[in-house]
Scaffold this active site. Structure first.
Site, mmCIF file in Angstrom:
data_model
loop_
_atom_site.group_PDB
_atom_site.id
_atom_site.type_symbol
_atom_site.label_atom_id
_atom_site.label_comp_id
_atom_site.label_asym_id
_atom_site.label_seq_id
_atom_site.Cartn_x
_atom_site.Cartn_y
_atom_site.Cartn_z
ATOM 1 N N GLU A 38 -5.502 -8.331 -23.537
ATOM 2 C CA GLU A 38 -5.825 -8.999 -22.270
ATOM 3 C C GLU A 38 -4.735 -9.988 -21.854
ATOM 4 O O GLU A 38 -4.709 -10.428 -20.694
ATOM 5 C CB GLU A 38 -7.166 -9.724 -22.429
ATOM 6 C CG GLU A 38 -8.080 -9.606 -21.243
ATOM 7 C CD GLU A 38 -8.780 -8.262 -21.134
ATOM 8 O OE1 GLU A 38 -8.551 -7.571 -20.137
ATOM 9 O OE2 GLU A 38 -9.558 -7.894 -22.030
ATOM 10 N N ASP A 96 -2.931 -9.551 -18.630
ATOM 11 C CA ASP A 96 -3.495 -9.934 -17.324
ATOM 12 C C ASP A 96 -2.935 -11.270 -16.826
ATOM 13 O O ASP A 96 -3.156 -11.654 -15.683
ATOM 14 C CB ASP A 96 -5.028 -10.004 -17.383
ATOM 15 C CG ASP A 96 -5.664 -8.625 -17.253
ATOM 16 O OD1 ASP A 96 -4.951 -7.677 -16.881
ATOM 17 O OD2 ASP A 96 -6.864 -8.492 -17.547
ATOM 18 N N ASN A 132 -9.010 -4.438 -22.073
ATOM 19 C CA ASN A 132 -7.905 -4.238 -21.141
ATOM 20 C C ASN A 132 -7.383 -2.823 -21.186
ATOM 21 O O ASN A 132 -8.114 -1.901 -20.861
ATOM 22 C CB ASN A 132 -6.775 -5.244 -21.338
ATOM 23 C CG ASN A 132 -5.821 -5.217 -20.131
ATOM 24 O OD1 ASN A 132 -6.253 -4.880 -19.029
ATOM 25 N ND2 ASN A 132 -4.557 -5.537 -20.332
ATOM 26 N N ARG A 177 -14.722 -14.192 -21.354
ATOM 27 C CA ARG A 177 -13.338 -13.749 -21.212
ATOM 28 C C ARG A 177 -12.514 -14.249 -22.393
ATOM 29 O O ARG A 177 -12.748 -15.355 -22.897
ATOM 30 C CB ARG A 177 -12.779 -14.336 -19.912
ATOM 31 C CG ARG A 177 -11.346 -13.978 -19.569
ATOM 32 C CD ARG A 177 -11.189 -12.555 -19.177
ATOM 33 N NE ARG A 177 -9.934 -12.297 -18.478
ATOM 34 C CZ ARG A 177 -9.459 -11.089 -18.242
ATOM 35 N NH1 ARG A 177 -10.137 -10.010 -18.641
ATOM 36 N NH2 ARG A 177 -8.337 -10.922 -17.584
ATOM 37 N N THR A 231 -11.905 0.317 -19.734
ATOM 38 C CA THR A 231 -12.792 -0.829 -19.443
ATOM 39 C C THR A 231 -14.160 -0.208 -19.173
ATOM 40 O O THR A 231 -14.298 1.011 -19.174
ATOM 41 C CB THR A 231 -12.278 -1.678 -18.266
ATOM 42 O OG1 THR A 231 -11.007 -2.189 -18.623
ATOM 43 C CG2 THR A 231 -13.179 -2.837 -17.887
ATOM 44 N N SER A 237 -8.736 -12.176 -14.118
ATOM 45 C CA SER A 237 -9.315 -10.834 -14.223
ATOM 46 C C SER A 237 -9.661 -10.302 -12.840
ATOM 47 O O SER A 237 -9.777 -11.067 -11.879
ATOM 48 C CB SER A 237 -10.582 -10.925 -15.073
ATOM 49 O OG SER A 237 -11.273 -9.695 -15.059
#
Ligand code: DON
Length: 569
Positions: free
Chosen positions: A410, A413, A391, A97, A371, A442
């Site tokens: 990202e 998020d 993302n 991540r 994604t 996530s």
């Protein structure tokens, strides 16, 4: 002692045979791959057929998806790879991540008045976390693969250099993100044609990306995180208003994490751990559902109950979940049967409970096919379920000149401000506030299911709706379904806030729809983001190995353009 050795010696051929037979029955009759793009499926098959295992194939597929689905994943993004090594039943989640840069601050997307600046966490390099995909690919190939990294990356390098034909999915997504793609000249040069969406069949060549992949094939992750490429990335990001530093790249590490495990009526679910909310939310929902017997229920009762448990689990997601390297998350409690029993006490079967009446802690997002997810099973029974992302469509739409890949967005998020919804309508609290070096929460949920019948490997894109899609898929598997019926299943979703049930056109019969409305649910049909009526969401890729039938099935969601193969490896 002597006698025992002698006995063992004379038994050993039988023991060996027994071990071989036991092992044979634990090997699938065929290998299988399901991915969101036919070229990625083909690359995975090529690697399995040239002596690679599922982990090699996963590296190849990851790299190819970044080439042919630049809107969904890529070197500038992150993901979770759930691995199962069959020889010793070892299971692990590789957490690649993205991480917030060290200069990130909790209020970095707020204006002077404390309001969220629209688009600030979505478009341009300020929205980008430090990518994890290159490090994860190198790690998986080295530690779990059988072939060289260069061999695994070869299909992607070839496709980047020779080009691939632009498909309808690419065109749709480029259309949706066109304005932002046009905003960045390097991006427009690479992903548009004459500054507009390339025509169907246009051969998109990515020479810069081929060179970057080549550098990873030759030098591993060193150039990307510590070398000339790192310097190039940091310079360009800073120049364009971003906050990356050389240290951010240098200090990036993937983490191997213990997956989340739960059990529902004899079926084991193994899924993504924090910083994904997927495993915990799935475990919490299954523990709640376990308090009931779904088989004894009418269709309306069943749908009502599932909606009510989604509402409760997503509420807890908003309140408690965040990167466990930074915040204490009561995982054991949230996934326990005792807590599930508490949570279901408030469920009334004849009445929807407004989310506002739950203890307090937006709006729905896009089509949910950006994604990406893939599932792999090799002939030895090794498995990979991986969900990868930049993302939002085409990530931040920002490409550092000369590198060929899009940076993610990202950072969206994270919860930019408590109670304010992100691109997927999700709200969050303190646990998911922005902090330097932290991973944003996530929903990506690569998942294995295991029961007496066999195993399933599943997952999908779809932002907040990933978790509810995987829940419905798991319940379908528990009913004895094959891969096709799992991925094609019509979907519905509730995420606490906004307090609505989103559903695909065919998810409920007319009667169930009416009954749910009578019980107080606000129902909202998923509309097509492309116009022309009702829409679908998600892009599930699934494999089922039914050991009773000695049969492997694989399916790629027809909502997308992917491909699944089952073949003798
Ligand atoms: O990690 C997450 O939950 C999101 N970045 C995933 C985004 C996604 O699935 C987009 N697809 N619609």
């Amino acid at each position: 002692m002597k006698n025992r050795t002698a006995l063992l010696n004379c038994l050993s051929p039988f023991l060996l045979l027994f071990a071989l037979l036991a092992n044979a029955s634990d090997n699938p009759p065929q290998a299988a791959i399901a991915t969101a793009h036919p070229l990625a499926t083909q690359a995975g098959q090529e690697i399995l057929n040239s002596g690679g295992n599922a982990f090699d194939a996963a590296v190849a597929v990851t790299a190819v998806l970044g080439v042919v689905e630049p809107y969904g994943s890529g070197l500038g993004g992150g993901g979770f790879w759930l691995l199962h090594r069959n020889a010793d039943n070892f299971q692990v989640m590789v957490d690649g991540r993205e991480k917030a840069p060290m200069a990130a601050r909790r209020d970095m997307y707020l204006d002077d008045k404390g309001e969220v600046i629209p688009g600030a966490s979505i478009d341009g390099p300020l929205a980008a976390g430090i990518p994890g995909v290159p490090a994860a690919m190198v790690h998986i190939a080295k530690k779990y693969g059988r072939l060289s990294l260069a061999k695994n990356l070869a299909p992607a390098i070839r496709l980047a250099r020779d080009g691939f034909k632009v498909d309808k999915q690419y065109r749709r997504y480029a259309e949706m993100r066109l304005k932002t793609l046009q905003r960045f000249p390097e991006t427009a040069k690479l992903f548009l044609h004459d500054n507009t969406v390339p025509p169907l069949g246009y051969r998109l060549k990515q020479e810069d990306l081929a060179n970057t992949l080549e550098s990873i094939a030759q030098h591993g992750e060193s150039d990307f995180y510590r070398g000339a490429l790192a310097k190039r990335l940091v310079d360009a990001v800073k120049k364009a208003g971003g906050i990356w530093s050389l240290d951010d790249l240098k200090n990036y590490r993937i983490v191997e994490r213990e997956p989340v495990r739960t059990e529902y009526r004899g079926m084991k679910l193994i899924s993504a751990a924090l910083p994904s909310s997927g495993g915990i939310t799935l475990a919490s929902m299954l523990q709640m559902l376990q308090q009931y017997d779904l088989h004894k229920m009418s269709d309306t009762d069943r749908a009502h109950l599932i909606i009510e448990i989604m509402r409760r689990a997503y509420r807890d997601r908003a309140e408690y979940l965040g990167d466990s390297d930074f915040v204490d998350v009561p995982v054991a409690r949230l996934t326990s049967t005792a807590y599930a029993k508490e949570l279901v006490k408030g469920i009334q079967m004849d009445d929807a409970m407004p989310s506002a009446e739950l203890r307090p802690v937006g709006k729905p997002g896009g089509a949910g096919t950006d994604t990406t997810h893939f599932s792999i099973l090799d002939k030895e029974g090794n498995r990979v379920a991986a969900t990868l992302s930049v993302n939002y469509l085409f990530g931040s739409c920002f490409v550092v000149p000369g590198t060929g890949f899009l940076l993610n967005d990202e950072m969206d998020d994270f919860s930019a401000k408590p109670g304010v919804a992100n691109a997927y309508g999700l709200i969050g609290a303190e646990a998911n506030a922005i902090e330097p070096g932290k991973r944003p929460l996530s929903s990506m949920s690569p998942t294995f299911l295991e029961d007496k019948r066999g195993i399933a490997i599943i997952g999908t894109p779809g932002g907040s709706r990933i978790i509810s899609m995987v829940l419905l898929a798991a319940l379908q598997y528990a009913e004895g379904a094959d891969a096709t019926s799992i991925v094609q299943l019509p979907r519905f979703h509730h995420q606490y806030m906004p307090d609505i049930v989103m559903f695909e056109d065919d998810a409920f019969s007319e009667k169930v729809e009416q009954d749910l409305a009578l019980r107080g649910h606000v129902l909202k049909k998923q509309m097509s983001p492309y116009g022309g009526g009702f829409g679908h969401y998600g892009n599930m890729q699934g494999i089922v190995w039914d050991k009773h039938k000695n049969k492997v099935t694989a399916a790629s969601d027809t909502r997308g353009i992917g491909a699944a193969v089952v073949f003798k490896q």
